[in-house]
Design an enzyme around this catalytic site. Structure first.
Site, PDB file in Angstrom:
ATOM      1  CG  HIS A   4      -1.897  -1.129   1.219  1.00 29.59           C
ATOM      2  ND1 HIS A   4      -1.596  -2.332   1.820  1.00 29.59           N
ATOM      3  CD2 HIS A   4      -3.132  -1.269   0.662  1.00 29.59           C
ATOM      4  CE1 HIS A   4      -2.614  -3.169   1.646  1.00 29.59           C
ATOM      5  NE2 HIS A   4      -3.545  -2.558   0.953  1.00 29.59           N
ATOM      6  N   GLY A  20      -4.119  11.137  10.483  1.00 28.18           N
ATOM      7  CA  GLY A  20      -5.112  10.296   9.811  1.00 28.18           C
ATOM      8  C   GLY A  20      -5.404  10.793   8.404  1.00 28.18           C
ATOM      9  NE  ARG A  24      -5.666  18.904   9.669  1.00 25.56           N
ATOM     10  CZ  ARG A  24      -5.782  20.085  10.231  1.00 25.56           C
ATOM     11  NH1 ARG A  24      -4.729  20.855  10.363  1.00 25.56           N
ATOM     12  NH2 ARG A  24      -6.924  20.513  10.674  1.00 25.56           N
ATOM     13  NE  ARG A  43      -5.992   0.681  -1.620  1.00 28.93           N
ATOM     14  CZ  ARG A  43      -7.169   0.066  -1.611  1.00 28.93           C
ATOM     15  NH1 ARG A  43      -8.208   0.624  -1.041  1.00 28.93           N
ATOM     16  NH2 ARG A  43      -7.309  -1.111  -2.165  1.00 28.93           N
ATOM     17  NE  ARG A  87      -4.442   8.915  16.408  1.00 33.10           N
ATOM     18  CZ  ARG A  87      -5.230   9.623  15.614  1.00 33.10           C
ATOM     19  NH1 ARG A  87      -4.862   9.888  14.376  1.00 33.10           N
ATOM     20  NH2 ARG A  87      -6.375  10.104  16.052  1.00 33.10           N
ATOM     21  CB  VAL A  88      -0.061  14.573  14.743  1.00 34.73           C
ATOM     22  CG1 VAL A  88       1.191  14.803  15.567  1.00 34.73           C
ATOM     23  CG2 VAL A  88       0.330  14.301  13.294  1.00 34.73           C
ATOM     24  CB  SER A  90      -8.847  15.554  15.925  1.00 32.14           C
ATOM     25  OG  SER A  90      -9.528  14.629  15.115  1.00 32.14           O
ATOM     26  CG  ASP A 205     -15.396  16.219  18.602  1.00 28.47           C
ATOM     27  OD1 ASP A 205     -14.437  16.023  17.831  1.00 28.47           O
ATOM     28  OD2 ASP A 205     -15.959  15.309  19.212  1.00 28.47           O
ATOM     29  NE  ARG A 218     -11.282  21.074  12.624  1.00 32.78           N
ATOM     30  CZ  ARG A 218     -12.535  21.472  12.507  1.00 32.78           C
ATOM     31  NH1 ARG A 218     -13.278  21.595  13.585  1.00 32.78           N
ATOM     32  NH2 ARG A 218     -13.064  21.745  11.338  1.00 32.78           N
TER      33      ARG A 218
END
Ligand code: HPA
Length: 235
Positions: A4, A20, A24, A43, A87-88, A90, A205, A218
């Site tokens: 991948h 994710g 970003r 992808r 990992r960064v 939300s 949130d 954000r």
């Protein structure tokens, strides 16, 4: 090239930031890295390598949820010799003392994921962050007057729209600060491959109060989190 990820051997740095959202990843590469080169478009899950303060760093999109994230993390660890992943992302706050725009350093991640249960034959494995990455991120975050940071447990859920949200109540009663969808499997995979991982999340949130952040807010908090993540990755 792995299944991948379209990178050639050596094109991915030993230290990887993992948002994710692939857009970003592009924003991080263009905003923070010097001379970023795109190594993956398979992808649309964009990946870049560049330098930050003289350190070679990559940034790779993971997609949402543990199954998608695990595809990229498995291939980064087993086919590209990646040593550490931060990992960064939300998260949604689960307690009133955690506010939108706060940053959470996830010392450990609970989960409802069957990935964890199947791997450990129904026993309860406790996925935890790498202590060195966590300590470096904690120090970097503590030095910033513009942020409120919490260090503690988060919950990595398989459903953004859970059928039974009340199942989270005992988790909150036992100290879980926020919910997201990736950290638990990331920590487990790092342990399996004897590599290092950490998840840092900004609160986008609030599950209790319903408060949300604007897109501009954000971006600002996300940028601060990326600086903390880069500092810990290259410490
Ligand atoms: N649930 C799961 N993941 C999230 C949330 C949420 O409310 N907010 C940001 N990531």
């Amino acid at each position: 090239m792995s299944t991948h990820i379209g990178a050639k051997p050596g094109e991915i740095a030993p230290h990887v930031l993992l948002p994710g959202d692939p857009l970003r990843a592009r924003w991080i590469a263009e905003t923070f890295l010097t001379d970023p080169q795109c190594y993956n478009e398979v992808r649309g899950m964009l990946g870049y390598t560049g330098t930050w303060q003289g350190h070679r760093v990559s940034v790779q999109g993971s997609g949402m949820g543990q199954p998608s994230m695990a595809i990229y993390v498995n291939e980064l660890f087993s086919e590209y010799d990646v040593e550490s992943i931060v990992r960064v992302g939300s998260c949604g706050a689960l307690r009133e003392d955690v506010k939108v725009r706060d940053v959470i350093l996830a010392s450990g991640a609970c989960t409802d994921s069957s990935m964890n249960r199947i791997r450990f034959h129904g026993l309860d494995y406790a996925p935890v962050a790498d202590f060195g990455l966590l300590r470096a991120a904690y120090d970097a975050a503590a030095a910033r007057a513009d942020l409120t940071t919490h260090t503690g447990l988060i919950f990595s859920g398989d459903s953004f729209y859970p059928a039974r949200p009340e199942l989270l109540e005992p988790m909150v009663a036992h100290g879980v600060l926020a919910i997201e969808m990736e950290a638990s499997a990331l920590y487990t995979l790092a342990a399996k491959h004897q590599r290092r991982a950490l998840a840092i999340c900004t609160v986008s949130d609030h599950i209790v109060t319903g408060e949300e952040t604007s897109a501009a807010e954000r971006e600002q908090t996300f940028g601060a989190m990326v600086e903390i993540a880069l500092t810990s990755l290259t410490a």
